[in-house]
Design an enzyme around this catalytic site. Structure first.
Site, PDB file in Angstrom:
ATOM      1  N   HIS A   1       0.834  -1.209   0.000  1.00 55.29           N
ATOM      2  CA  HIS A   1       0.000   0.000   0.000  1.00 55.29           C
ATOM      3  C   HIS A   1       0.868   1.258   0.000  1.00 55.29           C
ATOM      4  O   HIS A   1       0.592   2.220  -0.710  1.00 55.29           O
ATOM      5  CB  HIS A   1      -0.874   0.051   1.261  1.00 55.29           C
ATOM      6  CG  HIS A   1      -1.823  -1.093   1.415  1.00 55.29           C
ATOM      7  ND1 HIS A   1      -1.716  -2.017   2.433  1.00 55.29           N
ATOM      8  CD2 HIS A   1      -2.919  -1.458   0.703  1.00 55.29           C
ATOM      9  CE1 HIS A   1      -2.699  -2.891   2.342  1.00 55.29           C
ATOM     10  NE2 HIS A   1      -3.447  -2.584   1.301  1.00 55.29           N
TER      11      HIS A   1
ATOM     12  N   SER B   1       0.304  -8.933   1.718  1.00 54.43           N
ATOM     13  CA  SER B   1      -1.154  -8.891   1.771  1.00 54.43           C
ATOM     14  C   SER B   1      -1.575  -8.689   3.214  1.00 54.43           C
ATOM     15  O   SER B   1      -0.941  -9.243   4.126  1.00 54.43           O
ATOM     16  CB  SER B   1      -1.737 -10.204   1.246  1.00 54.43           C
ATOM     17  OG  SER B   1      -3.108 -10.310   1.605  1.00 54.43           O
TER      18      SER B   1
END
Ligand code: AMP
Length: 281
Positions: free
Chosen positions: A37, A185
């Site tokens: 991210h 993840s």
């Protein structure tokens, strides 16, 4: 950096920014932020005057029996990470703020969503497209950032932008991996130590496939079966799919040629993980 939980306040903040002619980059996320991210936020920081990060675990993209209730959430930690990565605004609405109780409108697509993750998660992309469309309408970004980690999602979003005439440029960023190769993840936090070790089979099978293709293998079924066999031979992993497809249309390939996407999904215990590689052959 500012944090807001309401659409009205966010729109208000952005109105003045837009009037000043500043460009806006949007990074949509479900939070529990990791380096994957952050790479999107940093890229957005380089390319825009103002960076908005949305943090929203979107209920409409989870199927029944999936992990909506247990999906990891930590807004305090996430806002700290957003600040460090250079975000200007974090938008973290509750589900009730995002969706009217009587919400009846959804965005649907007749192609691209019936394969790969769409096949094993019916309704998933309908939820993704709906929330991304809502975010685009709320933020009106110049650019929006998505990870290749969710390769099918990027394609679906790009197609939605084209077909529904959203005025936004979609930027795709490469997969960020742990040092041993596992794709980062938020769901990796679910894995037991043994499952974490076993999860390596996803990236390893993809890297080996790439080597075989670089060595001259062009038969898609040989590559596909090699990956499927490797994942199935890991006792803690259950294969969901392994596919060799055209990277633009997601149509299965017979011969490995052109832009190729090799995508896998597997369950480690209750945790469903995905990974992929893209090749130009
Ligand atoms: P998520 O919070 O999982 O919905 O992901 C938000 C965005 O971050 C999506 O565009 C993902 O594709 C992207 N993303 C997630 N994991 C990674 C990763 N390991 N590398 C690059 N981008 C990622």
């Amino acid at each position: 950096m500012k944090l807001t939980k309401t659409k009205a306040e966010l729109r208000d903040m952005l109105k003045d920014i837009r009037r000043e002619g500043k460009s806006i980059g949007l990074v949509p996320t479900m939070g529990y932020l990791h380096e994957g991210h952050l790479s999107l936020i940093r890229k957005a920081r380089q390319e825009n005057d103002i960076v908005v990060v949305s943090i929203f675990v979107n209920p409409t993209q989870f199927g029944e029996g999936e992990d909506y209730g247990t999906y990891p959430r930590d807004l305090d930690r996430d806002t700290g990470r957003c600040r460090e990565a250079g975000a200007d605004i974090v938008f973290a609405p509750e589900a009730e703020e995002m969706y009217a109780k009587t919400n009846a409108a959804f965005v649907d697509m007749s192609r691209l969503t019936d394969r790969l993750c769409g096949a094993s998660r019916p309704g998933h992309f309908r939820g993704v497209m709906t929330v991304v469309a809502k975010l685009f309408n709320i933020v009106l970004p110049d650019r929006a950032y998505f990870g290749q980690k969710d390769a099918q999602q990027v394609l679906v979003v790009k197609r939605m932008v084209r077909d529904l005439d959203f005025d936004v440029h979609i930027v795709e960023a490469p997969i960020v991996r742990e040092t041993d190769g596992l794709a980062m993840s938020s769901r990796n936090t679910y894995l037991s130590p043994a499952e974490r070790r076993a999860a390596l089979v996803l990236s390893q099978s993809l890297f080996e496939a790439r080597q075989r293709i670089e060595g001259g293998e062009r038969r898609a079924d040989v590559i596909r079966n090699g990956i499927a066999g490797q994942i199935s031979s890991q006792p803690l992993a259950r294969l969901d799919y392994a596919e060799v497809v055209d990277a633009e249309t997601l149509e299965p390939l017979r011969e490995i040629r052109g832009s190729v996407l090799i995508a896998v999904a597997a369950r480690l215990g209750d945790t469903r993980l995905i990974d992929n590689i893209k090749l130009e052959v």
